[in-house]
Design a protein around this motif. Structure first.
Motif, mmCIF file in Angstrom:
data_model
loop_
_atom_site.group_PDB
_atom_site.id
_atom_site.type_symbol
_atom_site.label_atom_id
_atom_site.label_comp_id
_atom_site.label_asym_id
_atom_site.label_seq_id
_atom_site.Cartn_x
_atom_site.Cartn_y
_atom_site.Cartn_z
ATOM 1 N N TYR A 1 1.340 -3.224 6.373
ATOM 2 C CA TYR A 1 1.721 -4.183 5.343
ATOM 3 C C TYR A 1 2.631 -5.253 5.946
ATOM 4 C CZ TYR A 1 2.491 -6.489 1.027
ATOM 5 O OH TYR A 1 2.491 -7.470 0.066
ATOM 6 N N THR B 1 -4.241 -10.704 12.773
ATOM 7 C CA THR B 1 -3.069 -10.251 12.015
ATOM 8 C C THR B 1 -2.311 -9.148 12.747
ATOM 9 O OG1 THR B 1 -4.552 -8.816 10.739
ATOM 10 C CG2 THR B 1 -3.951 -10.934 9.757
ATOM 11 N N SER B 2 -3.002 -8.357 13.569
ATOM 12 C CA SER B 2 -2.358 -7.356 14.429
ATOM 13 C C SER B 2 -3.150 -7.329 15.718
ATOM 14 C CB SER B 2 -2.427 -5.935 13.846
ATOM 15 O OG SER B 2 -1.559 -5.775 12.765
ATOM 16 N N TYR C 1 -8.562 -11.676 10.066
ATOM 17 C CA TYR C 1 -9.460 -12.163 9.013
ATOM 18 C C TYR C 1 -10.359 -13.265 9.559
ATOM 19 C CZ TYR C 1 -6.883 -9.489 5.587
ATOM 20 O OH TYR C 1 -6.337 -8.455 4.874
ATOM 21 N N CYS D 1 -4.109 -0.475 8.326
ATOM 22 C CA CYS D 1 -3.380 -1.710 8.054
ATOM 23 C C CYS D 1 -1.876 -1.505 8.100
ATOM 24 C CB CYS D 1 -3.738 -2.227 6.659
ATOM 25 S SG CYS D 1 -5.421 -2.853 6.539
ATOM 26 N N ARG E 1 -11.364 -8.839 6.490
ATOM 27 C CA ARG E 1 -10.642 -8.199 7.600
ATOM 28 C C ARG E 1 -11.642 -7.450 8.479
ATOM 29 N NH1 ARG E 1 -8.363 -3.123 8.658
ATOM 30 N NH2 ARG E 1 -9.058 -2.393 6.618
ATOM 31 N N ASN F 1 1.620 -7.511 7.991
ATOM 32 C CA ASN F 1 0.781 -8.074 9.050
ATOM 33 C C ASN F 1 -0.638 -8.281 8.531
ATOM 34 O OD1 ASN F 1 3.038 -7.353 10.640
ATOM 35 N ND2 ASN F 1 1.732 -7.036 12.434
ATOM 36 N N ASP F 2 -1.276 -7.169 8.181
ATOM 37 C CA ASP F 2 -2.716 -7.168 7.894
ATOM 38 C C ASP F 2 -3.028 -7.347 6.416
ATOM 39 O OD1 ASP F 2 -3.202 -6.495 10.666
ATOM 40 O OD2 ASP F 2 -2.360 -4.553 10.141
ATOM 41 N N ILE F 3 -2.082 -7.007 5.588
ATOM 42 C CA ILE F 3 -2.242 -7.172 4.140
ATOM 43 C C ILE F 3 -0.926 -7.684 3.578
ATOM 44 C CG2 ILE F 3 -4.121 -5.531 3.691
ATOM 45 C CD1 ILE F 3 -2.050 -3.372 3.131
ATOM 46 N N ALA G 1 -9.478 -7.430 2.375
ATOM 47 C CA ALA G 1 -8.864 -6.482 3.318
ATOM 48 C C ALA G 1 -9.764 -5.291 3.631
ATOM 49 C CB ALA G 1 -7.524 -5.992 2.767
ATOM 50 N N THR H 1 -3.589 -11.436 0.296
ATOM 51 C CA THR H 1 -4.872 -10.790 0.603
ATOM 52 C C THR H 1 -5.300 -9.909 -0.554
ATOM 53 O OG1 THR H 1 -3.719 -8.974 1.706
ATOM 54 C CG2 THR H 1 -4.483 -10.785 3.099
ATOM 55 N N ASP I 1 0.866 -1.186 0.000
ATOM 56 C CA ASP I 1 0.000 0.000 0.000
ATOM 57 C C ASP I 1 0.897 1.228 0.000
ATOM 58 O OD1 ASP I 1 0.768 -0.274 2.683
ATOM 59 O OD2 ASP I 1 -1.202 0.213 3.495
#
Lengths: 369, 125
Positions: free
Chosen positions: A240, A316-317, A332, A238, A287, A242-244, A253, A248, A104
């Protein structure tokens, strides 16, 4: 630690971090301050109450120049870059052909060029990927000799406006050039904390002088990556890696808002097939924000189960929100468990921790819209 | 007043009246940062030396706390549930974690004394 300290890069503010008592840790190949003497809790709360200075010089900066630069960038992102007006910035996703998220990033229209900021951990992937998509006449110019600092918090803009009054006229995601303490800075009204504030790109050799001028402003304290992480998680943003990541999709997301409306009629970005299919038929996972009951945090990679039942996803976080004054997470889950208020079990060290799906942000954004 | 002993996992142990009180050192609390939650063992549990039996959660991360000696848990610090910050403000007094009835009190005597622990911490810097 996977990397020895000998191989770590330093930002232009390394000696200032040392002088300020920064506790240095490896992050994305850089030696970065996780906290200063005040500690993560105080640094976090100070940012929500006043103004905090973050060194984010590890992030990748670049310019895209040439006729058709915006259209060229759209070859790798579903963001509407061509509609971005001069003096405005936008959040976007770099996409893989398979419909995963390569990174991102932020893109700004500076009139005669585009300005990009990408994640530190991904810049070595992103820049060649963008480069490979460019037509003749459009040039990607990495800016390794620039530092990036963020001043965030409800007093941030008032503080820096004492040095450059015009900054107060920027609105959220506005960007412009300003002379601040004798340094020519590219300033955008944006950040990663959920607070009002600015992110500023300056020449590396002037970064320390610049940072010292900001730290001398009333109410400004340094804050490290630890507070940056708890602030962004409270803000529902988010991280990057971790979450995406490349597995994904933007739909999974919950980042479809970053896909331009026109782009959803053209479907001419990498991975458009997967995005289109998931928008039509639903994604396999989504997410969501998650609030554990009680005080115990659940960290990244914690399995998520249906209450008393089977595994339905993963955190994820996760951590403790100092402003929220409680634990918070994102992760997720299967779509049928994604509605706000849905009960979940988080399997922390083998024991079920009761939690619920919760709307994000956990702490309201206070952007200057 | 009994002598306080220390482990390489940064716990302190104080044997008084046949019961060992255990907490984490000032060095440990400083490294952890602000403590927000503690998961303590059940009273009555029999533990082995070196077994992970408690978890301390800071804003940033979760860390295990180990049984410094073998024995039985006879009491835990219930006050930490509401005031986990006591671990930061008073790590070696009010911020104690649990009390163990030692299987063998000689295990306590064999731990590091304060000077040896201080020297050990210096090697970590």
């Amino acid at each position: 630690m996977a990397e020895s300290s000998e191989t770590l890069l330093e930002t232009p503010l390394a000696s200032l971090h040392s002088e300020l008592g920064g506790r240095m840790v490896p992050f994305a190949g850089y030696s970065m301050p996780v906290q200063y003497a005040a500690g993560i809790m105080q640094e976090h709360l100070h940012c929500r109450a006043a103004a905090s200075l973050f060194d984010v010089s590890h992030m990748g900066q670049a310019e895209l120049v040439g006729e058709g630069a915006a259209a060229a960038l759209e070859r790798v992102t579903p963001a509407d870059v061509q509609a971005l007006k001069p003096g405005r910035q936008r959040y976007g996703l770099l996409m893989t052909e398979a419909g995963g998220i390569l990174d991102d990033f932020m893109v700004a229209n500076l009139g005669d060029r585009l300005f990009l900021v990408v994640n530190a951990s991904r810049k070595h992937v992103d820049l060649p990927y963008i480069q490979a998509a460019l037509p003749a006449g459009v040039t990607l110019k990495p800016l390794p000799d620039r530092a990036l600092v963020a001043l965030q918090g409800p007093q941030a803009v008032a503080a820096i406006a004492t040095l450059a009054p015009g900054i107060a006229d920027l609105t959220f995601m506005g960007i412009g050039s300003f002379e601040i303490a004798g340094v020519k800075a590219l300033v955008s009204r944006s950040g990663y904390t959920g607070e009002d504030g600015v992110e500023m790109s300056v020449p590396a050799e002037q970064a320390e002088r610049f940072a010292r001028a900001l730290l001398a402003l009333p109410g400004v304290q340094p804050a490290g990556l630890g507070a940056r992480d708890s602030l962004r998680l409270e803000a529902g943003l988010c991280l990057y890696g971790n979450d995406i990541d490349e597995t994904t999709s933007p739909v999974e997301a919950a980042l479809t808002w970053s896909i331009g409306k026109r782009r959803r009629t053209e479907w001419n970005f990498p991975g458009a097939g997967r995005v289109r299919e998931e928008l039509a038929n639903g994604a396999k996972r989504l997410r969501v924000g998650i609030k554990p009951e009680g005080r115990q945090p659940a960290r990244g990679h914690t399995p998520i189960h249906a209450p008393g039942g089977a595994a339905i996803g993963e955190i994820t976080s996760g951590g403790f929100g100092p402003t929220l004054n409680g634990p918070m997470a994102m992760g997720y889950v299967a779509p049928e468990h994604a509605a706000d208020g849905t009960a979940l079990d988080l399997m922390v060290r083998g024991k079920a921790l009761a939690a619920r799906v919760a709307p994000t942000p956990f702490v309201p954004h206070r952007y200057a819209r | 007043m009994s002598e306080t002993k220390f482990t390489k996992d940064h716990e302190w142990v104080r044997l008084e009246g046949g019961v060992a009180t255990v907490g984490i050192t000032d060095h440990a609390q400083n490294a952890l940062g602000d403590v927000v939650f503690v998961d303590l063992p059940d009273v009555g549990r029999t533990v082995a030396a070196g077994e992970a039996i408690a978890v301390v959660e800071s804003v940033k991360a979760a860390s295990d706390v180990y049984a410094p000696i073998a024995g039985k848990i006879v009491e835990v610090n219930a006050g930490l549930a509401d005031n986990p910050g006591t671990i930061n403000s008073a790590p070696t007094t009010d911020g104690w974690f649990f009390r163990i009835e030692p299987a063998d009190a000689a295990e306590v005597a064999a731990l590091m004394d304060e000077a040896a622990y201080a020297a050990f911490v210096d090697t970590l810097a």
